[in-house]
Structures are given as structure tokens and as C-alpha cells.
Design a protein around this motif. Structure first.
Motif, PDB file in Angstrom:
ATOM      1  N   GLY A 117      57.930  29.817 -63.060  1.00 33.52           N
ATOM      2  CA  GLY A 117      57.068  30.257 -61.979  1.00 33.52           C
ATOM      3  C   GLY A 117      57.370  29.506 -60.709  1.00 33.52           C
ATOM      4  N   PRO A 118      56.679  29.876 -59.653  1.00 32.78           N
ATOM      5  CA  PRO A 118      56.892  29.183 -58.374  1.00 32.78           C
ATOM      6  C   PRO A 118      56.521  27.719 -58.470  1.00 32.78           C
ATOM      7  CG  PRO A 118      54.925  30.578 -58.308  1.00 32.78           C
ATOM      8  CD  PRO A 118      55.629  30.897 -59.577  1.00 32.78           C
ATOM      9  N   ALA A 119      57.248  26.898 -57.736  1.00 29.61           N
ATOM     10  CA  ALA A 119      56.989  25.464 -57.767  1.00 29.61           C
ATOM     11  C   ALA A 119      55.611  25.163 -57.188  1.00 29.61           C
ATOM     12  CB  ALA A 119      58.062  24.732 -56.968  1.00 29.61           C
ATOM     13  N   THR A 120      54.929  24.227 -57.803  1.00 30.91           N
ATOM     14  CA  THR A 120      53.622  23.816 -57.302  1.00 30.91           C
ATOM     15  C   THR A 120      53.806  22.978 -56.047  1.00 30.91           C
ATOM     16  OG1 THR A 120      52.736  23.767 -59.556  1.00 30.91           O
ATOM     17  CG2 THR A 120      51.494  22.594 -57.852  1.00 30.91           C
ATOM     18  N   PRO A 121      53.132  23.345 -54.947  1.00 30.26           N
ATOM     19  CA  PRO A 121      53.302  22.556 -53.722  1.00 30.26           C
ATOM     20  C   PRO A 121      52.754  21.151 -53.907  1.00 30.26           C
ATOM     21  CG  PRO A 121      51.483  24.116 -53.495  1.00 30.26           C
ATOM     22  CD  PRO A 121      52.181  24.453 -54.782  1.00 30.26           C
ATOM     23  N   PRO A 122      53.322  20.192 -53.222  1.00 25.74           N
ATOM     24  CA  PRO A 122      52.815  18.821 -53.336  1.00 25.74           C
ATOM     25  C   PRO A 122      51.386  18.749 -52.816  1.00 25.74           C
ATOM     26  CG  PRO A 122      54.330  19.001 -51.488  1.00 25.74           C
ATOM     27  CD  PRO A 122      54.419  20.294 -52.246  1.00 25.74           C
TER      28      PRO A 122
END
Length: 230
Positions: free
Chosen positions: A4-9
Motif C-alpha cells: 500500500g501507499p507509504a505512511t507519511p511521517p
């Protein structure tokens, strides 16, 4: 294997509040919220400046009245430091102290939130400021800021609009009234992307740090005028 899409910091926050109980409560609230984290705690304005330089947070949640150095001077120093270009300051204030709003915005703050705000309102304010927007949209906020922008600006602070175009002048006027990009786009029959481009050019031409500074420029240049006080 599909990922899935990377989790934003997470949004990184420095808390600047001299009352330990309030500061601890804010830390618990922020650290318990997904997507937010506290990276530093300051009990004085001087500590806030030092911690901001050390951690380069996304947002500094800044109380106004603190020992050693008040929040306005701390905000001014934070926003003036070249290494802090990506740092946004969100001022904590109360109606009893709202005369500080004007000075805080001139010092470079991106907005303010009342200490009487609910937890969801405070968390939303942090996210709005971290995203690069100014927390100036609510009607009550615009009215409060307008009250203090009635005070004539020092000569050195008066904005010269220079070579901005007619369209940029129209956009700046609407920014000064507190409209969002979407509202400006609808009003001028432009795309939101085009509005963002105009705002980016205004920031560069006027040497403004962010949208909050554009609001002040709109008032100080006379593009936006205030109704007579009742």
C-alpha cells in the motif's frame, strides 16, 4: 507482493508552555493522536528557540506569556532563522490576551488557536498549519485579526506591492478576506491549481513567509479595508 501507499511521517511538534500541567496535558493529547508526535518541550521562549533549532519541527505550539523570553519574541527569532524555513508557529492565546495576535502574526506566526479550544479543534489547527496553510479562515478569527489590523502599521512594516499583476492583486485581496483556495477559485473562475500558482508568486514577490503574511500585506497595502467599528 503489492504494498500500500507509504505512511507519511508524523507531524513533529515542539510544545512551548510555561505551565507544566498544561504542557504535560498537551503532550499526552498530541502523542496519543495518530500522525502527530512531540519532539520537544519548552518552559520558556528561549528554550523554544533552542529546541526549534535543534529539532526543526513542523509546528511549534507557542504560548505567548512565558518567562525569560515571551512567545512573540521567540516566534520572531524562530521565523527569522534561515534554517527554520519549514517550521510553522501556532500561537496559543486567550480572548483576554488577544492583543498579542497582531504582534504574533507580524513576528511570523502562521495562525493562532484559543486556549478554550476543544481537543479536536487544537489537533485540527496543528494539522492545518503543518500543511502550510494559515489558520485564518474562521469568521471569528478573521474578525479578531481585523480588529488589531486597524492599528496603523509602523512605516517599516508597510507593504509595497511592487510589480504584482492585476490577477495577483485580485487573488491577494481575496486571501486578505480569509477565503480558501477553493473559494478563491470559484470566485475568479479559475482552477485551484492556478490559484496556488498565483499565491506562490505572491509569496515570492512580497517576501512573505506564508499565507498569514499575505493577509497582513493585503491589509497594510489597503487592498482590504475594514468596516467602521460598531
Amino acid at each position: 507482493m503489492t504494498t500500500g501507499p507509504a505512511t507519511p511521517p508524523p507531524i513533529r511538534v515542539v510544545l512551548a508552555e510555561d505551565q507544566a500541567l498544561i504542557r504535560d496535558s498537551l503532550k499526552v493529547l498530541i502523542d496519543a493522536t495518530p500522525g502527530l508526535t512531540t519532539v520537544g518541550e519548552a518552559g520558556t521562549g528561549a528554550e523554544a528557540v533552542t529546541l526549534t533549532g535543534r529539532w526543526r519541527p513542523d509546528v511549534v505550539l507557542m504560548d505567548v506569556r512565558m518567562p525569560v523570553m515571551d512567545g512573540i519574541e521567540a516566534t520572531r527569532r524562530i521565523c527569522a532563522a534561515p534554517g527554520n524555513a519549514g517550521v510553522r508557529v501556532l500561537i496559543l492565546t486567550t480572548f483576554d490576551l488577544d492583543e498579542y495576535v497582531h504582534a504574533s502574526l507580524r513576528a511570523g506566526a502562521s495562525g493562532f488557536v484559543l486556549k478554550s479550544a476543544t481537543a479536536p479543534e487544537l489537533l485540527a489547527a496543528i494539522r492545518v498549519v503543518a500543511s502550510g496553510e494559515a489558520l485564518l479562515a474562521p469568521t471569528a478569527t478573521r474578525r479578531l485579526i481585523a480588529r488589531f489590523l486597524r492599528t496603523p502599521a509602523p512605516a517599516a512594516a508597510t507593504r509595497d506591492l511592487g510589480d504584482i499583476t492585476r490577477r495577483e492583486r485580485e487573488v491577494l485581496t481575496l486571501v486578505g478576506t480569509g477565503l480558501s483556495n477553493t473559494e478563491i477559485a470559484g470566485h475568479l473562475h479559475l482552477s485551484v491549481g492556478t490559484v496556488k500558482t498565483h499565491i506562490g508568486r505572491l509569496l515570492a514577490k512580497l517576501g512573505a513567509r506564508d499565507r498569514a503574511q499575505l493577509v497582513i500585506a493585503a491589509y497594510e497595502s489597503g487592498l482590504v479595508t475594514l468596516p467602521e467599528a460598531r
